[in-house]
Design an enzyme around this catalytic site. Sequence first.
Site, PDB file in Angstrom:
ATOM      1  CD  GLU A   1      -3.007   3.143  -7.019  1.00 48.79           C
ATOM      2  OE1 GLU A   1      -3.394   4.649  -6.746  1.00 48.79           O
ATOM      3  OE2 GLU A   1      -2.397   2.725  -6.005  1.00 48.79           O
TER       4      GLU A   1
ATOM      5  CB  SER B   1      -1.002   0.000   1.510  1.00 45.76           C
ATOM      6  OG  SER B   1      -1.710  -1.026   1.323  1.00 45.76           O
TER       7      SER B   1
ATOM      8  CG  HIS C   1      -2.112  -0.701  -4.328  1.00 44.85           C
ATOM      9  ND1 HIS C   1      -2.388   0.765  -4.292  1.00 44.85           N
ATOM     10  CD2 HIS C   1      -2.493  -1.463  -3.228  1.00 44.85           C
ATOM     11  CE1 HIS C   1      -3.016   0.665  -2.974  1.00 44.85           C
ATOM     12  NE2 HIS C   1      -2.954  -0.534  -2.174  1.00 44.85           N
TER      13      HIS C   1
ATOM     14  CG  ASN D   1      -3.262   3.687  -0.216  1.00 49.23           C
ATOM     15  OD1 ASN D   1      -4.767   3.873   0.138  1.00 49.23           O
ATOM     16  ND2 ASN D   1      -2.546   2.566  -0.060  1.00 49.23           N
TER      17      ASN D   1
HETATM   18  N1  CAA Z   1     -16.477 -10.129  -1.648  1.00 49.18           N
HETATM   19  C1  CAA Z   1     -17.246  -9.941  -2.740  1.00 49.18           C
HETATM   20  N2  CAA Z   1     -18.471  -9.410  -2.960  1.00 49.18           N
HETATM   21  C2  CAA Z   1     -18.585  -8.345  -2.056  1.00 49.18           C
HETATM   22  C3  CAA Z   1     -17.779  -8.136  -1.056  1.00 49.18           C
HETATM   23  C4  CAA Z   1     -16.708  -9.181  -0.802  1.00 49.18           C
HETATM   24  N3  CAA Z   1     -15.846  -8.959   0.435  1.00 49.18           N
HETATM   25  N4  CAA Z   1     -18.296  -7.159  -0.371  1.00 49.18           N
HETATM   26  C5  CAA Z   1     -19.290  -6.737  -0.862  1.00 49.18           C
HETATM   27  N5  CAA Z   1     -19.509  -7.570  -1.890  1.00 49.18           N
HETATM   28  C6  CAA Z   1     -20.635  -7.218  -3.151  1.00 49.18           C
HETATM   29  C7  CAA Z   1     -21.668  -7.709  -2.569  1.00 49.18           C
HETATM   30  O1  CAA Z   1     -22.241  -9.001  -2.805  1.00 49.18           O
HETATM   31  C8  CAA Z   1     -22.810  -6.669  -3.540  1.00 49.18           C
HETATM   32  O2  CAA Z   1     -23.013  -7.278  -4.779  1.00 49.18           O
HETATM   33  P1  CAA Z   1     -24.346  -7.076  -5.353  1.00 49.18           P
HETATM   34  O3  CAA Z   1     -24.622  -5.705  -5.540  1.00 49.18           O
HETATM   35  O4  CAA Z   1     -24.125  -7.700  -6.729  1.00 49.18           O
HETATM   36  O5  CAA Z   1     -25.294  -7.996  -4.712  1.00 49.18           O
HETATM   37  C9  CAA Z   1     -21.777  -5.479  -3.478  1.00 49.18           C
HETATM   38  O6  CAA Z   1     -20.486  -5.917  -3.425  1.00 49.18           O
HETATM   39  C10 CAA Z   1     -22.576  -4.364  -2.726  1.00 49.18           C
HETATM   40  O7  CAA Z   1     -22.137  -4.878  -1.353  1.00 49.18           O
HETATM   41  P2  CAA Z   1     -23.348  -4.650  -0.196  1.00 49.18           P
HETATM   42  O8  CAA Z   1     -24.895  -4.540  -0.688  1.00 49.18           O
HETATM   43  O9  CAA Z   1     -23.359  -5.858   0.747  1.00 49.18           O
HETATM   44  O10 CAA Z   1     -22.801  -3.390   0.523  1.00 49.18           O
HETATM   45  P3  CAA Z   1     -22.272  -2.096   0.064  1.00 49.18           P
HETATM   46  O11 CAA Z   1     -23.357  -1.735  -0.887  1.00 49.18           O
HETATM   47  O12 CAA Z   1     -21.985  -1.415   1.391  1.00 49.18           O
HETATM   48  O13 CAA Z   1     -20.817  -2.364  -0.477  1.00 49.18           O
HETATM   49  C11 CAA Z   1     -18.557  -2.251  -0.461  1.00 49.18           C
HETATM   50  C12 CAA Z   1     -19.985  -2.861   0.235  1.00 49.18           C
HETATM   51  C13 CAA Z   1     -18.503  -2.465  -2.046  1.00 49.18           C
HETATM   52  C14 CAA Z   1     -17.417  -2.687   0.296  1.00 49.18           C
HETATM   53  C15 CAA Z   1     -18.878  -0.692  -0.392  1.00 49.18           C
HETATM   54  O14 CAA Z   1     -19.208  -0.248   1.017  1.00 49.18           O
HETATM   55  C16 CAA Z   1     -17.528   0.026  -0.599  1.00 49.18           C
HETATM   56  O15 CAA Z   1     -17.195   0.225  -2.089  1.00 49.18           O
HETATM   57  N6  CAA Z   1     -16.720   0.656   0.427  1.00 49.18           N
HETATM   58  C17 CAA Z   1     -15.515   1.329   0.066  1.00 49.18           C
HETATM   59  C18 CAA Z   1     -14.473   0.309  -0.210  1.00 49.18           C
HETATM   60  C19 CAA Z   1     -13.172   0.924  -0.397  1.00 49.18           C
HETATM   61  O16 CAA Z   1     -13.077   2.172  -0.386  1.00 49.18           O
HETATM   62  N7  CAA Z   1     -12.024   0.054  -0.532  1.00 49.18           N
HETATM   63  C20 CAA Z   1     -10.767   0.668  -0.947  1.00 49.18           C
HETATM   64  C21 CAA Z   1     -10.047   0.603   0.484  1.00 49.18           C
HETATM   65  S1  CAA Z   1      -8.301   1.360   0.497  1.00 49.18           S
HETATM   66  C22 CAA Z   1      -7.563   0.048  -0.338  1.00 49.18           C
HETATM   67  O17 CAA Z   1      -7.979  -1.093  -0.399  1.00 49.18           O
HETATM   68  C23 CAA Z   1      -6.193   0.374  -0.424  1.00 49.18           C
HETATM   69  C24 CAA Z   1      -5.166   0.325   0.720  1.00 49.18           C
HETATM   70  O18 CAA Z   1      -3.842   0.065   0.182  1.00 49.18           O
HETATM   71  C25 CAA Z   1      -5.401   0.294   2.025  1.00 49.18           C
HETATM   72  P1  NAD Z   2      -3.479  -9.201   6.653  1.00 44.80           P
HETATM   73  O1  NAD Z   2      -2.789  -9.156   7.820  1.00 44.80           O
HETATM   74  O2  NAD Z   2      -5.048  -9.493   6.594  1.00 44.80           O
HETATM   75  O3  NAD Z   2      -2.743 -10.519   5.560  1.00 44.80           O
HETATM   76  C1  NAD Z   2      -1.370 -10.823   5.574  1.00 44.80           C
HETATM   77  C2  NAD Z   2      -1.113 -12.154   5.511  1.00 44.80           C
HETATM   78  O4  NAD Z   2       0.167 -12.444   5.132  1.00 44.80           O
HETATM   79  C3  NAD Z   2      -1.183 -12.962   7.003  1.00 44.80           C
HETATM   80  O5  NAD Z   2      -2.263 -14.019   6.917  1.00 44.80           O
HETATM   81  C4  NAD Z   2      -0.074 -13.495   7.118  1.00 44.80           C
HETATM   82  O6  NAD Z   2      -0.162 -14.797   7.799  1.00 44.80           O
HETATM   83  C5  NAD Z   2       0.770 -13.576   5.772  1.00 44.80           C
HETATM   84  N1  NAD Z   2       2.201 -13.632   5.714  1.00 44.80           N
HETATM   85  C6  NAD Z   2       3.119 -12.858   6.641  1.00 44.80           C
HETATM   86  N2  NAD Z   2       4.173 -13.254   6.071  1.00 44.80           N
HETATM   87  C7  NAD Z   2       4.288 -14.138   5.152  1.00 44.80           C
HETATM   88  C8  NAD Z   2       5.081 -14.669   4.186  1.00 44.80           C
HETATM   89  N3  NAD Z   2       6.464 -14.457   4.094  1.00 44.80           N
HETATM   90  N4  NAD Z   2       4.620 -15.472   3.268  1.00 44.80           N
HETATM   91  C9  NAD Z   2       3.164 -15.809   2.900  1.00 44.80           C
HETATM   92  N5  NAD Z   2       2.324 -15.225   3.777  1.00 44.80           N
HETATM   93  C10 NAD Z   2       2.724 -14.380   4.711  1.00 44.80           C
HETATM   94  O7  NAD Z   2      -3.008  -8.170   5.526  1.00 44.80           O
HETATM   95  P2  NAD Z   2      -3.575  -7.469   4.288  1.00 44.80           P
HETATM   96  O8  NAD Z   2      -4.784  -6.739   4.718  1.00 44.80           O
HETATM   97  O9  NAD Z   2      -4.068  -8.586   3.303  1.00 44.80           O
HETATM   98  O10 NAD Z   2      -2.516  -6.812   3.664  1.00 44.80           O
HETATM   99  C11 NAD Z   2      -1.667  -7.412   2.784  1.00 44.80           C
HETATM  100  C12 NAD Z   2      -0.818  -6.472   2.043  1.00 44.80           C
HETATM  101  O11 NAD Z   2      -1.788  -5.984   0.982  1.00 44.80           O
HETATM  102  C13 NAD Z   2      -0.238  -5.407   2.716  1.00 44.80           C
HETATM  103  O12 NAD Z   2       0.991  -4.986   2.046  1.00 44.80           O
HETATM  104  C14 NAD Z   2      -1.205  -4.143   2.643  1.00 44.80           C
HETATM  105  O13 NAD Z   2      -0.664  -3.301   2.985  1.00 44.80           O
HETATM  106  C15 NAD Z   2      -1.625  -4.644   1.182  1.00 44.80           C
HETATM  107  N6  NAD Z   2      -3.066  -3.818   1.144  1.00 44.80           N
HETATM  108  C16 NAD Z   2      -4.191  -3.983   2.128  1.00 44.80           C
HETATM  109  C17 NAD Z   2      -5.128  -3.570   1.640  1.00 44.80           C
HETATM  110  C18 NAD Z   2      -6.395  -3.522   2.584  1.00 44.80           C
HETATM  111  O14 NAD Z   2      -7.356  -2.988   2.491  1.00 44.80           O
HETATM  112  N7  NAD Z   2      -6.325  -4.217   3.970  1.00 44.80           N
HETATM  113  C19 NAD Z   2      -5.467  -2.836   0.568  1.00 44.80           C
HETATM  114  C20 NAD Z   2      -4.584  -2.715  -0.482  1.00 44.80           C
HETATM  115  C21 NAD Z   2      -3.149  -3.433  -0.074  1.00 44.80           C
END
Ligand code: CAA
Ligand code: NAD
Length: 284
Positions: free
Chosen positions: A152, A119, A140, A190
């Site tokens: 990404e 991330s 990503h 991010n």
């Molecule tokens: N796996 C598969 N499908 C899923 C799911 C999952 N984990 N979660 C939800 N869905 C599907 C549902 O089945 C549903 O499908 P249908 O419309 O076809 O029935 C659809 O997604 C919508 O789900 P819900 O109606 O249950 O709930 P919702 O409308 O609140 O949507 C959500 C759920 C898609 C998660 C929505 O809330 C959302 O887009 N949230 C924001 C997610 C977001 O911002 N993600 C980015 C996070 S940052 C990141 O990932 C980067 C990083 O590095 C940290």
């Molecule tokens: P998580 O904690 O749910 O899962 C990480 C997993 O990796 C754990 O199950 C751990 O046991 C396993 N692990 C650790 N070392 C390992 C190794 N050497 N070989 C194989 N498995 C190993 O974390 P996550 O949320 O799935 O995040 C994983 C990566 O994805 C991170 O780099 C995170 O920044 C990135 N990411 C996270 C999100 C999010 O929304 N959580 C979104 C995009 C990207």
Amino acid sequence: MKIKNVGVLGCGLMGAGIAEVCAKAGYKTIVREVSEDLLEKGMGRIRSSLEKAVTKGKLTDKDCEAALGRLSGAVELDDLAECDLVIEAIVEDVEAKRKTFGNLDRVVKDKAIFASNTSSLTITQLAVTTSRPDRFVGLHFFNPVPVMKLVEVVNTLLTADSTVAQARSFVESLGKHPVDCKDNSGFIVNRLLIPYLLDAIRFYEEGGGTLEDIDGAMKLGCGYPMGPFTLLDFVGLDTTYYIANIMFEEYREKRFAPPPLLKQMVTAGRLGRKSGRGFYRYDR
Ligand code: CAA
Ligand code: NAD
């Protein structure tokens, strides 16, 4: 080289989703965890997600069985030797990732492409731990992987154009939309999202509103699908904390600094949905 066999490292929140979409798209997929217990847990997560898709009528029984047939698990890195592409999705920790890529480089065939789902770490510092920085990209994905369309595609100064082209067409073959990014910590999403989420925590600490009111306001006022605290719990507070530290270290700007409350919650084991409690409580 045509990509046929995909390896995924880590079967947590992201690795399970990435393995699921690869297997569904027709790739022979092997996912590696660090122990049999964690592997079984991760594989269970993939199975239940595919079964849910069948129940919702998004996937046929036959396609579900076929996807599961293409999927296997491993605890040994050696089992990924014949992969054409390996996508790493382990914990957001630079040393863990560098060590893993160094080991992977020794066992996986030379022609294979390596990708990280990090991330916030720059891809360059991971690529240089291998003998193939020209065949190393960032891929990503976003959470939840089966739903979110964006991937990404991050290229570094060392990535070959042919690797970027292959990575982009791989992303498209998953039914996802690739966006090219430079190797900046946080890439595009991010870089903008993390300061917003951290600022929401600071605002809450200052007494700016209740969790529910801040979340409700951002949902109803901006049309966001989730408010910031629901999203923080969804991403994982541990992962957010690691990301914030990495981005703060990189940019030295206050907007990336993890707020004290985030650190305390992680220390207390309140990691969000994954632990049953974060800003909110969840039934597990
Ligand atoms: N796996 C598969 N499908 C899923 C799911 C999952 N984990 N979660 C939800 N869905 C599907 C549902 O089945 C549903 O499908 P249908 O419309 O076809 O029935 C659809 O997604 C919508 O789900 P819900 O109606 O249950 O709930 P919702 O409308 O609140 O949507 C959500 C759920 C898609 C998660 C929505 O809330 C959302 O887009 N949230 C924001 C997610 C977001 O911002 N993600 C980015 C996070 S940052 C990141 O990932 C980067 C990083 O590095 C940290
Ligand atoms: P998580 O904690 O749910 O899962 C990480 C997993 O990796 C754990 O199950 C751990 O046991 C396993 N692990 C650790 N070392 C390992 C190794 N050497 N070989 C194989 N498995 C190993 O974390 P996550 O949320 O799935 O995040 C994983 C990566 O994805 C991170 O780099 C995170 O920044 C990135 N990411 C996270 C999100 C999010 O929304 N959580 C979104 C995009 C990207």
